[in-house]
Design an enzyme around this catalytic site. Structure first.
Site, PDB file in Angstrom:
ATOM      1  N   LYS A  58      59.142  63.067 100.471  1.00 23.05           N
ATOM      2  CA  LYS A  58      59.170  62.361  99.134  1.00 23.05           C
ATOM      3  C   LYS A  58      57.529  62.088  98.583  1.00 23.05           C
ATOM      4  CE  LYS A  58      60.308  58.290 102.068  1.00 23.05           C
ATOM      5  NZ  LYS A  58      61.273  57.413 102.434  1.00 23.05           N
ATOM      6  N   VAL A 111      67.395  60.848 109.071  1.00 27.33           N
ATOM      7  CA  VAL A 111      68.266  59.952 109.880  1.00 27.33           C
ATOM      8  C   VAL A 111      69.801  60.272 109.518  1.00 27.33           C
ATOM      9  CG1 VAL A 111      68.989  57.602 110.439  1.00 27.33           C
ATOM     10  CG2 VAL A 111      66.618  58.308 109.884  1.00 27.33           C
ATOM     11  N   GLU A 118      74.695  52.229 105.316  1.00 26.04           N
ATOM     12  CA  GLU A 118      73.470  51.886 104.379  1.00 26.04           C
ATOM     13  C   GLU A 118      73.542  50.469 103.888  1.00 26.04           C
ATOM     14  OE1 GLU A 118      73.443  54.789 101.288  1.00 26.04           O
ATOM     15  OE2 GLU A 118      72.335  56.522 102.619  1.00 26.04           O
ATOM     16  N   ASP A 257      33.351  43.279  91.127  1.00 29.92           N
ATOM     17  CA  ASP A 257      34.062  42.173  90.980  1.00 29.92           C
ATOM     18  C   ASP A 257      34.389  41.507  92.276  1.00 29.92           C
ATOM     19  OD1 ASP A 257      36.237  40.446  89.524  1.00 29.92           O
ATOM     20  OD2 ASP A 257      37.485  41.363  91.057  1.00 29.92           O
ATOM     21  N   GLY A 309      33.631  34.507  83.627  1.00 32.45           N
ATOM     22  CA  GLY A 309      33.109  33.630  84.691  1.00 32.45           C
ATOM     23  C   GLY A 309      31.637  33.791  84.850  1.00 32.45           C
ATOM     24  N   ARG A 379      31.637  36.781  69.061  1.00 34.41           N
ATOM     25  CA  ARG A 379      31.449  36.053  69.994  1.00 34.41           C
ATOM     26  C   ARG A 379      31.131  34.732  69.759  1.00 34.41           C
ATOM     27  NH1 ARG A 379      32.931  34.452  74.842  1.00 34.41           N
ATOM     28  NH2 ARG A 379      31.943  34.974  76.662  1.00 34.41           N
ATOM     29  N   HIS A 780      44.736  38.100  83.833  1.00 33.48           N
ATOM     30  CA  HIS A 780      45.454  36.861  84.382  1.00 33.48           C
ATOM     31  C   HIS A 780      46.283  37.725  85.468  1.00 33.48           C
ATOM     32  CE1 HIS A 780      44.722  34.204  80.812  1.00 33.48           C
ATOM     33  NE2 HIS A 780      43.398  34.301  81.571  1.00 33.48           N
ATOM     34  N   VAL A 806      56.732  31.522  64.546  1.00 35.14           N
ATOM     35  CA  VAL A 806      56.005  32.749  65.421  1.00 35.14           C
ATOM     36  C   VAL A 806      55.375  33.562  64.203  1.00 35.14           C
ATOM     37  CG1 VAL A 806      56.570  34.631  66.785  1.00 35.14           C
ATOM     38  CG2 VAL A 806      57.612  32.557  66.989  1.00 35.14           C
TER      39      VAL A 806
END
Length: 1121
Positions: A58, A111, A118, A257, A309, A379, A780, A806
């Site tokens: 598989k 098997v 199962e 990173d 950061g 920015r 995040h 909204v």
């Protein structure tokens, strides 16, 4: 991110290695991995069972429901496996919307079993605990297990027992299998906890008379726990989702990173796309992707990524050049656009990060122009004006179209410009310079005694908290109909399941911060503390909000800060207990502890009842630790903000750490006094953007909190929305939600049930996720939808249906906020107050210098070395180049002493000089002094210095003197005989001539070695030849008046400086004059002195006392006569 999917092979390896159960787990480690490069002969040697057993094959590429898709070969022999693979390996396959190539396969023993053998088992994490799902019918046709399965929730910090499993999960399992299954499931759960899994599913789990077989397995682990689990995990490779290739550039950025305290992320979506992004901030990066997709750019979006950061200039350069390299590999008929965007930074120096981007643009200016790249920049944040100026300048100098915008432009407006949906302003208006915060806005020279402390609409009152009450309902939607999003028929799932009791036994405060709030800061974050004090001062607080700092790595001491114009001292404590005892007024802890120590320091802080609020800044705390902190905080009534947050701000009262950025942004966003609008966001950078939007569209912010980007923030959206509902001064609420999790549904519930009556404007970012063909983990950790109800689209629809306001997109969020606010003003609910100018705060010297506003004479000047950048530089040459060129010690000395890259022979000569002057036995004065000092018990530095102090004209220091004497005589045209006679007549010694032991008959081999080298390699040896002629004269008078090693090095060095081609005659003479040549002897002989010191210590020699018989004791002269 935290939860990352692992391959089935990796998951099974973890299970087989570390599961602890009495159940007999079969087929341990019996799996073989196959790719297109597999050597089948070697594979069968390593796994001989492949030749004898029936097999299953598989793909192992994070593909769900492989059986239903026909991607599993069952009950085959090895030849059958190879035949099956010939039709699947390296073939393109579509799974759902994702299209990808099948590359990695797993072969395992087949098997034989019946359907009754199962079972299905799954464990996954939620905020409250870990859920164990079990169903007695597993396999391909298991169906909707969420609806069918027996379910057991193990609360955080609780343990799972076999009795619980048997009683609650195994009710429909045959009795003869219950004991085996109970033991295995408990062992599996313990493995899940110990190895920091966040998701673990086995389907089917087969139980036969022989034992337990794990057939198919899917799992995720918390990647942030690497520092805890490294020994058990080993090196883990996280495969990309199916349909997305793993690119080396992604691995390169991931490596950057991992080595950085900053955050650097890159995911390639479509390398041939024309729209590329380079966005600062985890939340902002999602917003830009949303906007691109909303405007029809989803098929052309090339990448997702973010940098945040405060990365260094070099890190930003490496990140930028990677993106520029990728986007300039294939041309696009319409040209390409690069969006360099971001929210308003809290603490990142925008100009410093832009320097790295500018360097990359200059390096790639040719390919950028060739590929017709247009760049759009937006920015804000510390020093952003200088960053934008530099970015604009590089556009002019390189000829690349670069359009630059600041905080006066809506964050995502540049996307519309880049995609041709809105015009590009010719000269966008620029906000005032950062330095303007020095000036009082009023004409008065006096500093106001106090500024407004109440909200625009809030009457002054001594009590901030009133009982919850039903207030006027939200505004009718009619007035917003033209700009709100008419969503239709979006399935949200059963959101009511999201509403769960927090189990909080300790009552939490409605008001977290007041004007008298005192905080303690964990960590030596002096810049953040100074920012808090400046905010306090500009808010006209009577005292600083920071009472003390805790830093375990130093002793107790005082740290200097500024309070307005004057200097003050804040105490720093080594341990928290002392700090808490001496400052009982503190009720807020701001923790800058690292991800490794944040858990312990937070748990310790919660032992003190005085602490009511804790802000945890660190990103990357393992989720299991975060959940334990949340549970403890709920029990003790402590509000946690974070982890992975910048904090929060209450204008006029208190700010956490770097929240709100520097003073220019504090003043621009009017954060020095309260308004009427409160917000809650996940993202720290986006919270600052909300400060900007709200200040431009309303009377300002009353309070704002960034709960953090992790999957389990310490406090939730609903926690803060309910606080805002119960706070009289707040008249409207803004929520910036996010893809992932179900917290926003609790707000829907609150609005429907009437618990929330104030107008709520809400937008969930991450709407682009449903448009991507493969799963993308955003910046995040919590920004990933695990089911349909967690998508941003579903949540936005549910919020609108519940009555929240909204917008159609983030682009229109400000418009909606303004419309709601204007209606509240029109209805008299908000009465805007008159502005009062805040006190002025002087700018720090270091920041003023960074901005180029001041100059001052430097105390030192240096021209040989520069350690300020990413790489150490010797006389203009990076240290990596020094090693690449194999310059050796002689080459380094040439750079540092002579500021030149000397020829190879010159470097070799310097090294030879160091070698021959390294030592001359223990009897010479310098070595003798070093030995005596060492035997007196002194340290290395003292002993070495004692020896070096003997160097002078009589010992070792003759190099300079010899060079000067011989050069002067030679340059003046004196014959060698005239020179010798003149020195004799003047009663002076010829420096460099003479030796106590060596003579013309017993030559010094050191001199001979050097002479052979110099004669062979130097272009000219005029001064050396002159000195050798002098030696012939002096040795004819006395055999030991030879040219000694000092004299030889001195005159040979003058020849080197004058003839190597690197120096003018004046420069060569100057180096002799300033003592450079004696430095050769000092450096060389230091090696020998250190050797003598170590030798004496190794031999354990005692205190030296000079023997009497080696001293001639005589009376004073006048007495002896």
């Amino acid at each position: 991110m935290s939860a990352k999917a692992i391959s089935e092979q990796t998951g099974k390896e973890f299970l087989y290695k570390h599961v602890c159960t009495s159940a007999a787990v079969q087929n341990r480690f019996r799996y073989a991995s196959v790719t297109a490069e597999t050597d089948w002969d070697r594979l069968t040697q390593d796994h001989p069972w492949l030749l004898t057993e029936r097999l299953v094959v598989k793909p192992d590429q994070l593909i769900k429901r492989r059986g239903k898709l026909g991607l599993v070969g069952i009950n085959l022999d090895l030849e059958g496996v190879r035949e099956w693979l010939s039709g699947h390996l390296m073939r393109e396959t579509t799974v759902g919307k994702a299209k990808g190539v099948l590359k990695n396969f797993l072969i395992e023993p087949f098997v034989p079993h019946t359907q009754e053998e199962e079972f299905y088992v799954c464990i996954y994490a939620t905020r409250e605990g870990d859920h164990v799902l079990f169903h007695h019918e597993g396999g391909v046709e298991v169906g909707d297990v969420d609806a069918k399965a027996q379910r057991l929730m193990v609360a955080v910090d609780d343990k799972l027992s076999e009795d619980q499993v048997t009683e609650q999960l195994l009710t429909q399992v045959p009795d003869d299998k219950k004991e085996v299954l109970a033991s295995f499931i408990v062992g599996l759960f313990n493995l899940y906890e110990d190895l920091y899994f966040t998701y673990l599913e086995i389907n089917p789990l087969v139980v036969t008379q022989d034992g337990v077989y794990v057939l198919d397995m899917a799992a995720k682990i918390d990647a942030t726990a690497d520092y805890i689990c490294k020994a058990k995990w080993g090196e883990v490779e996280f495969p990309p989702p199916f349909g997305r290739e793993a690119y080396p550039e992604e691995a390169y950025i991931a490596d950057l990173d991992a080595k950085s305290g900053a955050s650097l992320k890159l995911t390639l979506l479509n390398p041939r796309g024309r729209i590329w992004t380079m966005v600062a901030g985890g939340g902002a990066s999602v917003v830009y992707s949303d906007t691109i997709c909303d405007l029809g750019g989803v098929d052309e979006l090339a990448n997702y990524g973010e940098y945040s950061g405060a990365p260094s200039e070099q890190q930003t350069y490496d990140y930028a050049k990677t993106i520029l390299s990728l986007m300039t590999r294939e041309k696009h008929s319409q040209g390409k656009v690069l969006i360099i965007g971001g929210s308003i930074a809290n603490f990142t120096n925008v100009a410093a990060t832009f320097k790295g981007i500018v360097r990359a643009i200059k390096d790639y200016q040719g390919p950028l122009k060739e590929h017709e790249v247009t760049i759009f920049v937006r920015r804000g944040g510390p020093n952003y004006q200088e960053g934008l100026r530099v970015m604009g300048e590089v556009g002019k100098t390189t000829g690349i179209p670069i359009h630059v915008f600041g905080t006066e432009t809506h964050m995502t407006a540049i996307v519309g410009m880049a995609l041709g949906h809105r015009p590009i302003p010719n000269q966008p208006p620029m906000d005032a310079h950062t330095a303007n915060f020095l000036l009082n806005a009023s004409n008065s020279a006096m500093t106001p005694a106090t500024t407004r402390t109440a909200s625009f609409s809030e009457p002054r009152t001594s009590n901030d908290v009133t009982p919850a009450k039903k207030s006027k309902a939200g505004l009718p939607a009619d007035c917003l109909h033209s700009i709100l999003w008419p969503l239709k028929n979006v399935v949200t799932g059963d959101w009511k399941e999201a509403q769960a009791s927090s189990g909080c036994s300790g009552a939490k405060a409605t008001t977290l911060f007041r004007k008298q709030t005192k905080a303690m800061v964990w960590g030596m974050q002096t810049r953040a503390v100074q920012g808090m004090l400046d905010f306090d001062y500009v808010c006209s607080r009577d005292e600083p909000s920071v009472a003390a700092m805790v830093y375990p790595f130093t002793g107790d001491h005082k740290q200097k800060f500024y309070w307005g114009h004057k200097e003050i001292l804040l105490p720093v404590y080594k341990n928290m207990a002392d700090a808490m005892k001496k400052h009982p007024e503190v009720d807020v802890l701001i923790s800058f502890a690292s991800l490794r120590s944040a858990f312990d320091s937070t748990v310790e802080a919660m032992q003190y009842p005085q602490i009511h609020t804790i802000a945890i800044i660190a990103e990357g705390i393992p989720e299991a630790q975060t959940r334990k902190m949340i549970k403890m905080a709920d029990e003790k009534g402590v509000t946690i903000i974070g982890p992975a947050t910048v904090g929060g701000i209450k204008p006029g009262c208190f700010k956490i750490g770097n929240t709100g950025g520097m003073l220019d942004n504090i003043l621009a966003s009017k954060l020095y006094r309260p308004g009427s609008v409160a917000y809650v966001s996940r993202s720290g950078g986006m919270s600052n953007e909300l400060n900007n939007i709200i200040s431009r569209t309303t009377d300002g912010v009353y309070e704002g909190v960034a709960i953090g980007g992790d999957r389990y923030p310490g406090s939730t959206f609903m926690d803060h929305v309910l606080r805002y509902q119960d706070t009289p001064g707040i008249q409207m609420i803004v929520v910036l939600g996010e893809i992932g999790g179900t917290e926003e549904y609790k707000i829907c519930q609150g609005i429907r049930e009437g618990r929330i009556t104030k107008p709520v404007v809400c937008w969930c970012i991450g709407t682009c996720a449903t448009m991507f063909t493969s799963e993308v983990q955003f910046g995040h950790a919590g920004a990933c939808a695990n089911q349909a109800s967690e998508t941003a689209v579903a949540k936005n629809q549910a919020l609108r249906d519940a009555g929240a306001y909204v917008p159609k997109s983030f682009d229109e969020l400000g418009d909606v906020i303004k419309t709601v606010y204007d209606e509240l003003v029109a209805n008299g609910i908000i009465i805007p107050a008159q502005e009062v100018p805040p006190p002025t705060v002087p700018m720090d010297y270091s920041w003023a210098r960074e901005l180029g506003l001041i100059r001052k004479p430097a105390s030192f000047m240096t021209s040989i070395c520069d350690e300020r950048g990413q790489e150490l530089i010797y006389a203009g040459m990076p240290i990596t180049e020094v090693f690449k060129e194999e310059m050796g010690l002689g080459g380094v000395l040439g750079l540092l002493w002579f500021q030149r890259r000397l020829p190879r022979y010159a470097c070799q000569f310097i090294e030879m000089c160091l070698m021959v002057t390294a030592d001359h036995g223990p009897a010479v004065s310098g070595a003798h002094n070093t030995i005596v000092c060492a035997r007196a018990g002194k340290d290395l530095i003292s002993s070495l210095t004692s020896g070096l102090l003997t160097i002078g004209d009589r010992f070792g220091g003759a190099l300079d003197a010899a060079a000067k004497q011989f050069s002067k005589a030679f340059d003046s045209g004196m014959l060698p005989m005239e020179f010798v006679n003149k020195m004799k007549k003047d009663g002076k010694l010829i420096m460099g001539i003479g030796h106590r032991v060596k003579s013309i008959n017993n030559p010094d081999m050191r001199v001979q070695i050097l002479k052979d080298f110099v004669k062979q390699h130097f272009p000219s040896t005029q001064l050396l030849d002159y000195a050798l002629d002098v030696e012939k004269i002096t040795t004819s008078k006395k055999p030991n008046l030879i040219l000694n090693v000092d004299g030889f090095i001195g005159v040979a060095f003058v020849d080197l400086l004058r003839t190597c081609g690197g120096f003018t005659r004046d420069e060569a003479d100057e180096f002799v004059e300033i003592g450079a040549l004696n430095g050769i002897f000092v450096l060389g002989r230091s090696m020998g002195f250190i050797g003598h010191y170590l030798d004496q210590k190794r031999l354990k020699q005692g205190l030296y006392r000079h023997p009497w018989d080696d001293i001639s004791y005589v009376l004073p002269e006048h007495m002896s006569m």
